[in-house]
Design a protein around this motif. Structure first.
Motif, mmCIF file in Angstrom:
data_model
loop_
_atom_site.group_PDB
_atom_site.id
_atom_site.type_symbol
_atom_site.label_atom_id
_atom_site.label_comp_id
_atom_site.label_asym_id
_atom_site.label_seq_id
_atom_site.Cartn_x
_atom_site.Cartn_y
_atom_site.Cartn_z
ATOM 1 N N LEU A 92 48.746 66.919 48.319
ATOM 2 C CA LEU A 92 47.629 66.148 48.093
ATOM 3 C C LEU A 92 46.902 65.414 49.140
ATOM 4 N N LEU A 93 46.020 65.814 49.621
ATOM 5 C CA LEU A 93 45.197 65.016 50.875
ATOM 6 C C LEU A 93 44.174 64.093 50.296
ATOM 7 N N ALA B 52 35.501 51.259 53.196
ATOM 8 C CA ALA B 52 36.318 50.154 53.204
ATOM 9 C C ALA B 52 36.684 49.504 51.713
ATOM 10 N N GLY B 53 35.515 49.905 51.088
ATOM 11 C CA GLY B 53 35.714 49.389 49.592
ATOM 12 C C GLY B 53 36.557 50.174 48.502
ATOM 13 N N ARG B 54 36.727 51.636 49.011
ATOM 14 C CA ARG B 54 37.587 52.583 48.271
ATOM 15 C C ARG B 54 39.128 52.402 48.016
ATOM 16 N N TRP B 55 39.991 51.450 48.635
ATOM 17 C CA TRP B 55 40.962 51.430 48.767
ATOM 18 C C TRP B 55 41.602 51.149 47.410
ATOM 19 N N PRO B 56 40.967 50.329 46.474
ATOM 20 C CA PRO B 56 41.647 50.239 45.150
ATOM 21 C C PRO B 56 41.727 51.573 44.261
ATOM 22 N N ASN B 57 40.889 52.558 44.482
ATOM 23 C CA ASN B 57 40.836 53.640 44.013
ATOM 24 C C ASN B 57 41.918 54.623 44.462
ATOM 25 N N LEU B 58 41.601 54.667 45.880
ATOM 26 C CA LEU B 58 42.613 55.312 46.542
ATOM 27 C C LEU B 58 43.739 55.066 46.005
ATOM 28 N N LEU B 59 44.340 53.827 46.019
ATOM 29 C CA LEU B 59 45.633 53.490 45.799
ATOM 30 C C LEU B 59 46.042 53.660 44.336
ATOM 31 N N ALA B 60 45.036 53.546 43.392
ATOM 32 C CA ALA B 60 45.397 53.968 42.122
ATOM 33 C C ALA B 60 45.705 55.492 42.065
ATOM 34 N N ASN B 61 45.058 56.237 42.766
ATOM 35 C CA ASN B 61 45.282 57.521 42.561
ATOM 36 C C ASN B 61 46.311 57.862 43.110
ATOM 37 N N VAL B 62 46.974 57.361 44.143
ATOM 38 C CA VAL B 62 48.159 57.665 44.946
ATOM 39 C C VAL B 62 49.437 57.254 43.960
ATOM 40 N N GLU C 130 43.545 73.682 55.916
ATOM 41 C CA GLU C 130 43.508 75.056 56.573
ATOM 42 C C GLU C 130 44.979 75.239 56.044
ATOM 43 N N ALA C 131 45.837 74.551 56.156
ATOM 44 C CA ALA C 131 47.396 74.616 56.055
ATOM 45 C C ALA C 131 47.513 74.788 54.562
ATOM 46 N N GLY C 132 46.605 74.280 53.708
ATOM 47 C CA GLY C 132 46.880 74.553 52.200
ATOM 48 C C GLY C 132 46.874 73.173 51.417
ATOM 49 N N ALA C 133 46.547 72.088 52.134
ATOM 50 C CA ALA C 133 46.481 70.836 51.480
ATOM 51 C C ALA C 133 45.357 70.703 50.369
ATOM 52 N N LEU C 134 45.235 70.192 49.395
ATOM 53 C CA LEU C 134 44.315 70.132 48.296
ATOM 54 C C LEU C 134 43.754 68.738 48.611
ATOM 55 N N TYR C 135 42.326 68.678 48.866
ATOM 56 C CA TYR C 135 41.445 67.538 49.208
ATOM 57 C C TYR C 135 41.036 66.815 48.065
ATOM 58 N N ILE C 136 41.414 65.229 47.994
ATOM 59 C CA ILE C 136 40.785 64.517 47.065
ATOM 60 C C ILE C 136 39.945 63.435 47.617
ATOM 61 N N LYS C 137 38.900 63.131 47.137
ATOM 62 C CA LYS C 137 37.936 62.116 47.581
ATOM 63 C C LYS C 137 38.024 60.998 46.541
ATOM 64 N N PRO C 138 38.726 60.037 46.243
ATOM 65 C CA PRO C 138 38.736 58.854 45.280
ATOM 66 C C PRO C 138 37.172 58.268 45.422
#
Length: 110
Positions: free
Chosen positions: A5-6, A12-22, A102-110
């Protein structure tokens, strides 16, 4: 084996969403590989050494790969040697994202 999962963060303000997703991904699928690529304005928030930086270092310790774009760091005037412990540098975030997909990772943009 499941695809990586990539998570891509460029604001700069998206870290809370990204961290919650991770965190949610680690809980739901602890065996899955997780990778974060940060470019654009996103690194600025973690050079402040506050709560988000501590949490990203905890995620790194728990096995999440975190990469910072060297071009973005240079453009922002941030010292690459001052990045969160355990994180890595990539020459260009957009190329790293493309290579991972290209190597098969699944892109996620929180």
């Amino acid at each position: 084996m499941s695809a990586v999962l990539l998570f891509h963060v460029d604001d700069a303000g998206r870290w809370p969403n990204l961290l919650a997703n991770v965190r949610n991904a680690q809980t739901a699928a602890p065996e899955r590989s997780l990778r974060v690529i940060a470019n654009g304005q996103a690194p600025m928030s973690l050079w402040a050494k506050g709560h988000w930086r501590r949490e990203i270092e905890e995620r790194i310790s728990a096995g999440v790969r975190v990469d910072f774009c060297e071009n973005s760091l240079l453009n922002l005037g941030l010292d690459p040697d001052d990045r969160p412990l355990g994180s890595q540098l990539v020459a260009a975030g957009v190329v790293a994202i493309a290579d991972a997909q290209e190597a098969g990772a699944l892109y996620i943009k929180p």
